[in-house]
Scaffold this active site. Sequence first.
Site, PDB file in Angstrom:
ATOM      1  N   TYR A   1       0.216  -3.258  11.704  1.00  0.00           N
ATOM      2  CA  TYR A   1       1.221  -4.327  11.735  1.00  0.00           C
ATOM      3  C   TYR A   1       1.424  -4.653  13.209  1.00  0.00           C
ATOM      4  O   TYR A   1       1.791  -3.770  13.994  1.00  0.00           O
ATOM      5  CB  TYR A   1       2.543  -3.864  11.133  1.00  0.00           C
ATOM      6  CG  TYR A   1       2.512  -3.720   9.628  1.00  0.00           C
ATOM      7  CD1 TYR A   1       2.598  -4.841   8.808  1.00  0.00           C
ATOM      8  CD2 TYR A   1       2.420  -2.470   9.035  1.00  0.00           C
ATOM      9  CE1 TYR A   1       2.588  -4.708   7.427  1.00  0.00           C
ATOM     10  CE2 TYR A   1       2.403  -2.333   7.658  1.00  0.00           C
ATOM     11  CZ  TYR A   1       2.482  -3.454   6.859  1.00  0.00           C
ATOM     12  OH  TYR A   1       2.472  -3.326   5.494  1.00  0.00           O
TER      13      TYR A   1
ATOM     14  N   ASP B   1       0.790  -1.226   0.000  1.00  0.00           N
ATOM     15  CA  ASP B   1       0.000   0.000   0.000  1.00  0.00           C
ATOM     16  C   ASP B   1       0.828   1.285   0.000  1.00  0.00           C
ATOM     17  O   ASP B   1       0.342   2.316  -0.432  1.00  0.00           O
ATOM     18  CB  ASP B   1      -0.976   0.020   1.175  1.00  0.00           C
ATOM     19  CG  ASP B   1      -0.291  -0.184   2.519  1.00  0.00           C
ATOM     20  OD1 ASP B   1       0.961  -0.211   2.560  1.00  0.00           O
ATOM     21  OD2 ASP B   1      -0.996  -0.316   3.519  1.00  0.00           O
TER      22      ASP B   1
ATOM     23  N   PRO C   1       7.489  -6.229   5.461  1.00  0.00           N
ATOM     24  CA  PRO C   1       6.752  -5.198   4.706  1.00  0.00           C
ATOM     25  C   PRO C   1       6.603  -3.864   5.419  1.00  0.00           C
ATOM     26  O   PRO C   1       6.167  -2.890   4.802  1.00  0.00           O
ATOM     27  CB  PRO C   1       5.374  -5.841   4.529  1.00  0.00           C
ATOM     28  CG  PRO C   1       5.195  -6.711   5.727  1.00  0.00           C
ATOM     29  CD  PRO C   1       6.576  -7.192   6.098  1.00  0.00           C
TER      30      PRO C   1
END
Lengths: 628, 628
Positions: free
Chosen positions: B266, B29, B342
């Site tokens: 996250y 994203d 990520p």
Amino acid sequence: MAAAWMAHCGIHARIVDKRNSKIFCGQADGLQCRSLEIFDSLGFADRAWKEANHMIEICMWNPGPDGIIHRSDRLPDTIVGQSRFQQIVLHQGRIERFFLDNIKKYSNDGIRIERGVLPESLEIDETKVDDDDAYPVTVKLRQLSDEEAAPKQQETASKGASDGLFRSSLNQEDDEEDLIAQSKARSGDEEIVHAKYVIGCDGARSWTRRTLGFELQGEATDFIWGVMDIIPITDFPDIRMRCAIHSAENGSLMNIPRENGLTRLYIQLKEVTPDASGRADRSKITPENIFSAAQKILSPYKIDYEYCDWWTAYQIGQRVGTNFDAHNRVFLAGDAVHTHSPKAGQGMNVSMQDCFNLGWKVALVAKGIAKRSILSTYQSERREIAQALIDFDHRFSRLFSGRPAKDVMDAEGVSMEVFKDAFLKGNMFASGLSVDYGPSNLVAKSSAQTLATGLPLGMRFNSFKVLNQSDARPWHFQERLKADGRFRIVLFAGNILDPSQKTRVDAFCAALDQPRSFLRRATRDDAPIDSVIDILTIHSAKRVDTELLRDFPAILHPFNTRTGWDYNKVFVDDVSYHEGFGDAYKNYGVDKEKGCVVAVRPDQYVGWVGTLEDFDGLQAYFEGCLAI
Amino acid sequence: MAAAWMAHCGIHARIVDKRNSKIFCGQADGLQCRSLEIFDSLGFADRAWKEANHMIEICMWNPGPDGIIHRSDRLPDTIVGQSRFQQIVLHQGRIERFFLDNIKKYSNDGIRIERGVLPESLEIDETKVDDDDAYPVTVKLRQLSDEEAAPKQQETASKGASDGLFRSSLNQEDDEEDLIAQSKARSGDEEIVHAKYVIGCDGARSWTRRTLGFELQGEATDFIWGVMDIIPITDFPDIRMRCAIHSAENGSLMNIPRENGLTRLYIQLKEVTPDASGRADRSKITPENIFSAAQKILSPYKIDYEYCDWWTAYQIGQRVGTNFDAHNRVFLAGDAVHTHSPKAGQGMNVSMQDCFNLGWKVALVAKGIAKRSILSTYQSERREIAQALIDFDHRFSRLFSGRPAKDVMDAEGVSMEVFKDAFLKGNMFASGLSVDYGPSNLVAKSSAQTLATGLPLGMRFNSFKVLNQSDARPWHFQERLKADGRFRIVLFAGNILDPSQKTRVDAFCAALDQPRSFLRRATRDDAPIDSVIDILTIHSAKRVDTELLRDFPAILHPFNTRTGWDYNKVFVDDVSYHEGFGDAYKNYGVDKEKGCVVAVRPDQYVGWVGTLEDFDGLQAYFEGCLAI
């Protein structure tokens, strides 16, 4: 534009157009700042901004003592500091495309243009015009054959560049009667439509206007101008600038640089004059004759072209409609109520702005949100603009078509100083930003204006950058005033960290939250509290010292059980990391400690200004225009 | 990205994807500044910019002496002044949509994604790899059934939020073999393709990489993290900021605010650890367990959700490929040659930038414009970036997953000062703007760098505003460096009104115009002179004192018999009316009187810098990389 409002507001509407296709070349091209602000409120200013040619500078060329044209002045094309946009040029066909895409995106019930459809009759049942539930307008529509719906332009397009003479002011013919007669010969192609409202946007020879028996009043001049869209091959140094060129003896020319290497030339045709009946000899109006006039005006510079996209000619005249509506049920907009010369790039802009003024009013009345009396403000607000446009064009086009004065003794000639002065004054008008609507139940002019000197009542809400309190993102505040049919209250909350100011804000919000407040009464019980009136806050404390949930009453950031708190309604006048400081309180002329309250119409015009204590005044404003 | 280059350069290409649809939720994203600059060069940065959430500020939350989390720091999310863009967040599916639209717009022969198509074998004929005309790569393709092509995600989507575990690093299974075996049972669904070049962008478990016999080397850690895209309902004050949150005992969390009210969390899963074989117990990885961990970390703040868009989990590891190509005929890009965690938002960006580096090289070699030797620079340039990414992620993710130090004596804990320092340093890397390609036949590092200190050789051409000489429009200069496969020469012409400088510019242009110049030799006789190398000029004289046709040699604004002079190649470093002063010469570190010459690669990286007299050096640069 009207259909875009209906799509954004969820109103069922139909658009009929006797032509069978949209515009592919020619016609209007200039977009003023205000039109771009409006496009942004609809959601597509970025598309126009990206594709358009940006006009930055105007160069004035006049004859010197030797009679040879030379550059006498450079001016910014758009007045500096008035808007976040500048004037741009893009052909009308692209703008129509953006509207079509936008309508498709927002329309729930598939509003689309029904092409090749002609109105044959229009009747208003006067006994029903005051009944909110009635459909007092009856329109009979006819489906045309492909051949009937083809404009003459397309029939001749294969012979060379498209010409626009079929839509020119030099063309005195109206083809509706012929088309109606022809298509009547066929059966089964007609339809009766019952409508609450009808808007006639059908141009200078408006069938709607003629059917209603209204007139355009005004006059024509002897000045005839040609227009050509070409890719120029030239040694003229300012071909990519907007230029106003007066030659000593050969007439005047305006150059408008366009997208894709095109330029538009408006060319005075000194050798074509109307006959005694006021009509020009159309046989003399050919691309060759028009271009030859341009070459003479631009001499000693050379100009030629290999590619011509479009050409037309027009006779300068200024006319304005006697009536803008019939019983507030049928409205006229655009060229149907004001025609003038095209050089100042006003026609498309003012016409779109007519419907930007009208559309939300019709939509909110149709939904039962607003009082039907607000519809009267369409004529009171827009007729004044149309008259100002006509006056501006009258003055400007005569100065432009006149021969430049040889010296101060040359009384018949036009002084280039006077011309420049008119040009500069006209620039503010031409930006569309000087529109100032008079008092009505939508504009409460008052002495409270001093609370927000940078937000004049009746004028559009100017834009400065503020930061979202919750994520620090800079926004041009106008970006938050979207064309979704909602009124807005902008709460300048002042220094929210000052306890006495916080008390004032709390009291104002408590009043808003009471069951009898206009806000509660305007909103259906099952609808979100911001569905009719959206409350946006700008405070002036330091962003990092302030917290949304701690410092601001809940009604300023309403809670939703599925999506939580609303993080997009509270803003702060503070410095950004990457985009400087908007200094909004200063620019809006609002006191940083005490703030004020501003009500904004769905079309971004300022409707009411008052203190945080004047809740009754705010309540009265909304009771004056909303059906509560 | 590779296909976009092929479309923009007019190269015939095919894209095959075993999946039957694009991404609809989840996955990557974050878009860094450099990716947005690249999108702008392709033509769609505006779409991403408009739709995305803009991340402006990072807030750091750490335990105080009382063990309760509190905000310890605020930092700008994007380093101020490095780029005209800032980091934004938008889900991968929209970015894929922009690419698909862009490829469709630019592709002459309809490049599109062929979905549900699997490669079954790939062979390289090594005897032909040095033959420019050969098609040395043979790929056998299989058309999958709809069922085979459906990702497991979609099969379970109806049970709740989509999950991404089927693509997670916790999933050790490769399904290509199964799919090949299944589909082989059917006949008639295979196709042999002979290709000049193949690019494998097939992810961390790349079939292409395994088929070539190459490996990813590196290691995994014990740290397991969950990811959830939710619309949060919370009293945590910084939910719309990017946040790095270290709790005292419950692990760490990163918050990434997204578009449409979503936020991505996250979440460190301290209670899930891999077994002896290094594999995590996937049964413990549920949205409930992941969210419960988030709630503990954020305590005493409350967080909940009604809507979850997507969730997944991953085990942190860093690996980099042993080889990036086979014989410069088959290339690997993206996760196929580098995998990592990520959280820093690097995966999609670095992967796109791999192909932004590679695509034009393959295209220009395939067209016979560039020497095939430039293909070797793909590995030399991008492997270094991949290694830097792995190193960055290794350091950063261990600091993020570590328990915060209780005090300076707590040697096992992570110092929050060290973490903040790593974060700040990482920010420059994460922007993508620090990429500095080493010397090669595409980057001629030299002491001439002193002529343009703001344009480091091997780094991307930074952007400042300049004005078009002919129409005064301001442009960010990088906007003129479009991804169309052309090299560019930027002629900093200096003070063109100084006669001695004018003589230097004339001499440089005369050399360019000679029949044996690299410019003439690189360009086919029947092609426009700017079709391979585009020459752009920035001068430093006053705009209003300068005229295009009078002051600049014709080769700087070439004449075309149909469209006239080119008005879009000469720019001036001067003040604009509406957008300030770019001060380009100062910012580029170029002498305002004497200027210099800069060669720019098609991907906007600076390749060569020299004086106006060093035409031989410029000639040598292009002889080194072009097939002339």
